[in-house]
Design a protein around this motif. Sequence first.
Motif, PDB file in Angstrom:
ATOM      1  N   ARG A  76       3.345   0.308   9.875  1.00  0.00           N
ATOM      2  CA  ARG A  76       2.755   1.566  10.345  1.00  0.00           C
ATOM      3  C   ARG A  76       2.305   1.416  11.799  1.00  0.00           C
ATOM      4  O   ARG A  76       2.472   2.320  12.617  1.00  0.00           O
ATOM      5  CB  ARG A  76       1.578   1.961   9.441  1.00  0.00           C
ATOM      6  CG  ARG A  76       2.045   2.276   8.019  1.00  0.00           C
ATOM      7  CD  ARG A  76       0.867   2.494   7.098  1.00  0.00           C
ATOM      8  NE  ARG A  76       0.181   3.740   7.367  1.00  0.00           N
ATOM      9  CZ  ARG A  76      -1.088   3.972   7.010  1.00  0.00           C
ATOM     10  NH1 ARG A  76      -1.800   3.034   6.391  1.00  0.00           N
ATOM     11  NH2 ARG A  76      -1.641   5.124   7.272  1.00  0.00           N
ATOM     12  N   HIS A  77       1.755   0.246  12.104  1.00  0.00           N
ATOM     13  CA  HIS A  77       1.318  -0.018  13.472  1.00  0.00           C
ATOM     14  C   HIS A  77       2.537  -0.056  14.422  1.00  0.00           C
ATOM     15  O   HIS A  77       2.533   0.572  15.488  1.00  0.00           O
ATOM     16  CB  HIS A  77       0.553  -1.345  13.499  1.00  0.00           C
ATOM     17  CG  HIS A  77       0.144  -1.768  14.856  1.00  0.00           C
ATOM     18  ND1 HIS A  77      -0.883  -1.133  15.540  1.00  0.00           N
ATOM     19  CD2 HIS A  77       0.628  -2.719  15.688  1.00  0.00           C
ATOM     20  CE1 HIS A  77      -1.008  -1.696  16.724  1.00  0.00           C
ATOM     21  NE2 HIS A  77      -0.101  -2.651  16.844  1.00  0.00           N
TER      22      HIS A  77
ATOM     23  N   LEU B 127       3.135   7.561   7.729  1.00  0.00           N
ATOM     24  CA  LEU B 127       3.384   7.460   6.290  1.00  0.00           C
ATOM     25  C   LEU B 127       4.816   6.961   6.095  1.00  0.00           C
ATOM     26  O   LEU B 127       5.755   7.545   6.642  1.00  0.00           O
ATOM     27  CB  LEU B 127       3.210   8.839   5.635  1.00  0.00           C
ATOM     28  CG  LEU B 127       3.454   8.940   4.136  1.00  0.00           C
ATOM     29  CD1 LEU B 127       2.456   8.084   3.353  1.00  0.00           C
ATOM     30  CD2 LEU B 127       3.334  10.405   3.673  1.00  0.00           C
ATOM     31  N   ILE B 128       4.954   5.886   5.346  1.00  0.00           N
ATOM     32  CA  ILE B 128       6.285   5.314   5.092  1.00  0.00           C
ATOM     33  C   ILE B 128       6.740   5.754   3.702  1.00  0.00           C
ATOM     34  O   ILE B 128       5.934   5.820   2.773  1.00  0.00           O
ATOM     35  CB  ILE B 128       6.220   3.763   5.128  1.00  0.00           C
ATOM     36  CG1 ILE B 128       5.630   3.264   6.455  1.00  0.00           C
ATOM     37  CG2 ILE B 128       7.584   3.130   4.857  1.00  0.00           C
ATOM     38  CD1 ILE B 128       6.461   3.524   7.680  1.00  0.00           C
ATOM     39  N   GLY B 129       8.020   6.033   3.567  1.00  0.00           N
ATOM     40  CA  GLY B 129       8.528   6.431   2.252  1.00  0.00           C
ATOM     41  C   GLY B 129       9.952   5.950   2.045  1.00  0.00           C
ATOM     42  O   GLY B 129      10.606   5.481   2.988  1.00  0.00           O
TER      43      GLY B 129
ATOM     44  N   CYS C 152      -0.422   8.626  18.703  1.00  0.00           N
ATOM     45  CA  CYS C 152      -0.707   8.340  17.289  1.00  0.00           C
ATOM     46  C   CYS C 152      -1.109   6.873  17.120  1.00  0.00           C
ATOM     47  O   CYS C 152      -0.875   6.051  17.993  1.00  0.00           O
ATOM     48  CB  CYS C 152       0.532   8.629  16.440  1.00  0.00           C
ATOM     49  SG  CYS C 152       1.991   7.711  16.931  1.00  0.00           S
ATOM     50  N   THR C 153      -1.713   6.599  15.962  1.00  0.00           N
ATOM     51  CA  THR C 153      -2.013   5.206  15.595  1.00  0.00           C
ATOM     52  C   THR C 153      -1.349   4.951  14.240  1.00  0.00           C
ATOM     53  O   THR C 153      -0.829   5.882  13.609  1.00  0.00           O
ATOM     54  CB  THR C 153      -3.525   4.990  15.419  1.00  0.00           C
ATOM     55  OG1 THR C 153      -3.930   5.700  14.227  1.00  0.00           O
ATOM     56  CG2 THR C 153      -4.316   5.495  16.600  1.00  0.00           C
ATOM     57  N   GLY C 154      -1.425   3.714  13.798  1.00  0.00           N
ATOM     58  CA  GLY C 154      -0.841   3.362  12.503  1.00  0.00           C
ATOM     59  C   GLY C 154      -1.386   4.229  11.371  1.00  0.00           C
ATOM     60  O   GLY C 154      -0.678   4.526  10.406  1.00  0.00           O
ATOM     61  N   GLU C 155      -2.639   4.671  11.507  1.00  0.00           N
ATOM     62  CA  GLU C 155      -3.260   5.508  10.463  1.00  0.00           C
ATOM     63  C   GLU C 155      -2.498   6.820  10.254  1.00  0.00           C
ATOM     64  O   GLU C 155      -2.588   7.443   9.196  1.00  0.00           O
ATOM     65  CB  GLU C 155      -4.702   5.874  10.878  1.00  0.00           C
ATOM     66  CG  GLU C 155      -5.691   4.748  10.755  1.00  0.00           C
ATOM     67  CD  GLU C 155      -5.832   4.298   9.307  1.00  0.00           C
ATOM     68  OE1 GLU C 155      -6.296   5.113   8.502  1.00  0.00           O
ATOM     69  OE2 GLU C 155      -5.455   3.155   8.998  1.00  0.00           O
TER      70      GLU C 155
ATOM     71  N   PRO D  27       0.833  -1.206   0.000  1.00  0.00           N
ATOM     72  CA  PRO D  27       0.000   0.000   0.000  1.00  0.00           C
ATOM     73  C   PRO D  27       0.873   1.264   0.000  1.00  0.00           C
ATOM     74  O   PRO D  27       1.948   1.269   0.610  1.00  0.00           O
ATOM     75  CB  PRO D  27      -0.790  -0.097   1.314  1.00  0.00           C
ATOM     76  CG  PRO D  27      -0.744  -1.530   1.692  1.00  0.00           C
ATOM     77  CD  PRO D  27       0.528  -2.099   1.136  1.00  0.00           C
ATOM     78  N   VAL D  28       0.375   2.275  -0.652  1.00  0.00           N
ATOM     79  CA  VAL D  28       1.209   3.469  -0.843  1.00  0.00           C
ATOM     80  C   VAL D  28       1.632   4.107   0.484  1.00  0.00           C
ATOM     81  O   VAL D  28       2.756   4.605   0.609  1.00  0.00           O
ATOM     82  CB  VAL D  28       0.506   4.473  -1.796  1.00  0.00           C
ATOM     83  CG1 VAL D  28      -0.808   4.969  -1.235  1.00  0.00           C
ATOM     84  CG2 VAL D  28       1.407   5.652  -2.109  1.00  0.00           C
ATOM     85  N   LYS D  29       0.776   4.057   1.505  1.00  0.00           N
ATOM     86  CA  LYS D  29       1.158   4.682   2.786  1.00  0.00           C
ATOM     87  C   LYS D  29       2.087   3.792   3.607  1.00  0.00           C
ATOM     88  O   LYS D  29       2.614   4.221   4.630  1.00  0.00           O
ATOM     89  CB  LYS D  29      -0.089   5.012   3.610  1.00  0.00           C
ATOM     90  CG  LYS D  29      -0.837   6.233   3.085  1.00  0.00           C
ATOM     91  CD  LYS D  29      -1.985   6.603   4.017  1.00  0.00           C
ATOM     92  CE  LYS D  29      -2.720   7.834   3.522  1.00  0.00           C
ATOM     93  NZ  LYS D  29      -3.941   8.097   4.295  1.00  0.00           N
TER      94      LYS D  29
END
Length: 442
Positions: free
Chosen positions: A90-91, A111-113, A105-108, A82-84
């Motif tokens: 993320r979690h 943003l990974i890049g 914060c939560t995984g939502e 997934p793009v994010k």
Amino acid sequence: MSHKADNSKNAMGCDLAPNIQLNLNARGLSPSATIAINERSNQLMKQGLEVHKMGLGQSPFPVPEIIVNELKRNAFQKDYLPVKGLPELRHAVAEHHNRTFKIDCTGEDVLIGPGSKELMFLLQLVYYGDIIIPTPAWVSYAPQAQIIGRQIKLLHTRAENGWRLIPEQLDELCKSDPSRPRILVLNYPSNPTGATYSLEELQGIAEIASKYRVILLSDEIYGKLHHKGEHHSIAPLYPEGTIYSGGLSKWCGAGGWRLGLFVFPECLRWLQDAMAVVASETFTSTSAPIQYAAVRAFQESEDIDQYLYQARRILKSVAGKLVSLFKNSEIDILSPQGGFYLFPDFKRYEERLKARSITTSHEFCEHLLEETGIAILPGKDFGRAPEELTARLAYVNFDGKAALEAANLIPAGQLFDDDFLYSYCSGPVAAVEKLCDWLKGL
Ligand SMILES: Cc1ncc(COP(=O)(O)O)c(C=O)c1O
């Protein structure tokens, strides 16, 4: 009738080739200063010269073994993600930042890049506003803004203030046009000075940022390399407006893995979403095996805690030694509090340097490289005035793996003595001794 517009040579001397038509924003830009010094050092080494490579800011330490093993186990992962970012990653990132820096914060929100540098570029692209950069500053913030065509406002900090931004400087800048959209980049521990902020100082900056609703891009990529392990994030102090930036490149020795991350507050979800749209049309997603391996890096682990403990202990000891060498030679320098950089000021040698026609930090570094083989970067590359005789040294030219192994044998709590430093970290120590001798011999 011929439809050819012109059959002369283009500016590269090629017949009938398209003419050079570069985007105005990209014209005249040089390669990133840190990459350029690395390539120049490699060239000189190929010519047989001994080069002390203190230009590129790359961790001397290997990636922790448990993370490397995780990457091996995941080499088969081949699907686009997934793009994010990978949801498990993320979690894990959100839990880690909750636990370590009290970021709610939560995984939502993650943003990974492919590197935080790329994420910073996307942020500047999608947000329409000025970028405020306290200097001395990492070399890429301003060129990114220039490429995109954003207004850059530099706020020059002073050695007397520990190279830290003073809240009044930000207030002064914002008050003339209070509602103007702005991003302030705050990088601490700092590349290039190693300076960081206390909780109180962060509070002062957070208050002004909040007063003018400035977006804070908090570049904390060296946070886990705070030499005492006492890094504080500004995110909990200004939760509505802070974007936390980090990644694996520095604390985990994994610059080449290219994994960076942003953590957004929920009220900036619109920015995160806009960046994800652009990401989906450009890099698509970050390398899958790297993301799976990175999950391990953000989970609790005694191995990683031990690795970080030793890495900090080594960096602190090397910094202490180098600072004392500089001070013994009358060179102004502040003790770094984190990361692996030093930012000395050679102004006390100004007259002697002038006698050798060295009047700028650029000339200083050129002469130093040619006459001693020591590769460092001029203060000018970090946004300082060309005549200020400052420079950045990355004290990373030693075998971090051997140093970590040796450090594991020395009881906790102790700093390392000269025997240890001359045995395992001789690269930076020898280079600084040589630099001081060169200056004294001018
Ligand atoms: C202050 C600072 N921020 C961000 C970066 C970018 O790191 P990466 O793109 O590897 O995550 C660097 C790398 O040198 C840095 O020094």
